[in-house]
Design an enzyme around this catalytic site. Structure first.
Site, PDB file in Angstrom:
ATOM      1  N   ASP A 135       0.832  -1.192   0.000  1.00 24.71           N
ATOM      2  CA  ASP A 135       0.000   0.000   0.000  1.00 24.71           C
ATOM      3  C   ASP A 135       0.875   1.253   0.000  1.00 24.71           C
ATOM      4  O   ASP A 135       2.018   1.233   0.462  1.00 24.71           O
ATOM      5  CB  ASP A 135      -0.897   0.040   1.242  1.00 24.71           C
ATOM      6  N   ARG A 136       0.309   2.332  -0.467  1.00 24.11           N
ATOM      7  CA  ARG A 136       1.056   3.596  -0.533  1.00 24.11           C
ATOM      8  C   ARG A 136       1.680   3.955   0.819  1.00 24.11           C
ATOM      9  O   ARG A 136       2.839   4.352   0.897  1.00 24.11           O
ATOM     10  CB  ARG A 136       0.119   4.724  -0.983  1.00 24.11           C
TER      11      ARG A 136
END
Length: 304
Positions: A135-136
């Site tokens: 995930d970012r």
């Protein structure tokens, strides 16, 4: 205005709304003209314009040039292990792995290509070399493919869960039992299409966790988490499902007061270890990555 364009309103366009008239005078779309007006780049006889005004014959419309868009260079991504076939890299937090809908700014792929790394082409041209993602807001280790042979082999290994991935997570409260598996299908949330939840009709997902350290002062726990599957947001969704959200993970019900106390600006989740057999040479590859500074400081604050 410097580098400005001017147009004089003729009888054909007099009395029309400015955005409509200017779109015709410039040969541009109305939406484009509205953006110029909203940005303060358009004047009529030297006075600031608004899109609903109706210029008269003989008035002069001046259109300034928008400032160039400055695109930040991609950050440096550390390479922790590499050969001719693949590389293990340490993704910083707040860096998206590859381009996609809604993604702005440089990506991990951009950064690696800028560093001169060759990435294997994939089915999606925006995802060269990518066989799994983080995930970012999650930092840590990611393996990327440099050759087509490695790409095919790594994808097969991930499909059969033949890669050991371990995460460090700081969660709210103390999980009970201290070691367990969470087996709950994950489905996209019907209320917020950017998040996920557990429920019927979802994709199978299995997460294993083990308590490492409990911090009674802040009622938080450090966990080692390993994945049997690799669903989007899996650790975050599963920890919320058992009432122990990842600290700082506001999207998944983390306590905002605690997040501020720990000075977390993202989820306290870090991919700390990758262990696998090299898909081409058979060599054992094990890479570990320490906590980045922001999570190490959050860990110290959690300990009180």
């Amino acid at each position: 205005m410097e580098d400005a364009t001017t147009r004089v309103v003729g009888a054909d366009h007099a009395g029309q709304r400015l955005d409509k008239a200017l779109a015709a005078l410039l040969g541009e779309s109305r939406a484009h003209v509205q953006r110029l007006i909203d940005a303060g780049l358009v004047t009529v006889d030297g006075e600031p314009a608004n899109k609903s005004m109706k210029p008269e014959t003989g008035q002069t419309i001046t259109i300034g040039t928008p400032a160039p868009v400055v695109i930040a260079p991609p950050p440096e991504v550390p390479v922790r292990w590499e050969d001719d076939h693949l590389a293990v890299v340490a993704k910083p937090a707040d860096l998206v792995v590859h381009a996609g809908a809604g993604v702005r700014g440089p990506t991990l792929v951009d950064a690696l290509l800028a560093q001169g790394m060759t990435l294997a082409p994939g089915e999606d041209p925006e995802r060269p070399g990518i066989v799994h993602r983080l995930d970012r807001g999650t930092s840590g280790l990611l393996v990327v493919a440099k050759t087509p042979e490695a790409m095919l082999a790594l994808k097969a290994m991930f499909r059969i869960h033949d890669v050991d991935r371990a995460y460090w997570a700081l969660v709210e409260g103390l999980p009970d039992p201290a070691e367990a598996s969470i087996d709950a299908p994950i489905v996209r949330s019907p209320r917020n299409r950017t998040t996920f939840t557990t429920g019927d009709g979802g994709r199978d997902a299995i997460t294993h966790y083990r308590v490492e350290t409990y911090h009674p002062v802040t009622d938080t726990t450090e966990l080692e988490v390993t994945l049997e599957t690799g669903r989007t947001h899996q650790v975050r969704v599963h920890m919320r499902a058992v009432g122990r959200p990842v600290a700082g993970d506001i999207a998944y019900a983390a306590n905002t007061v605690l997040s501020r106390r720990l000075r977390l600006e993202r989820q306290a989740l870090h991919a700390k270890r990758l262990l696998f057999a090299h898909p081409i040479t058979g060599e054992g590859v094990e890479v570990t990555e320490p906590l980045p500074d922001d999570l190490e400081l959050a860990r110290q604050r959690a300990a009180g």
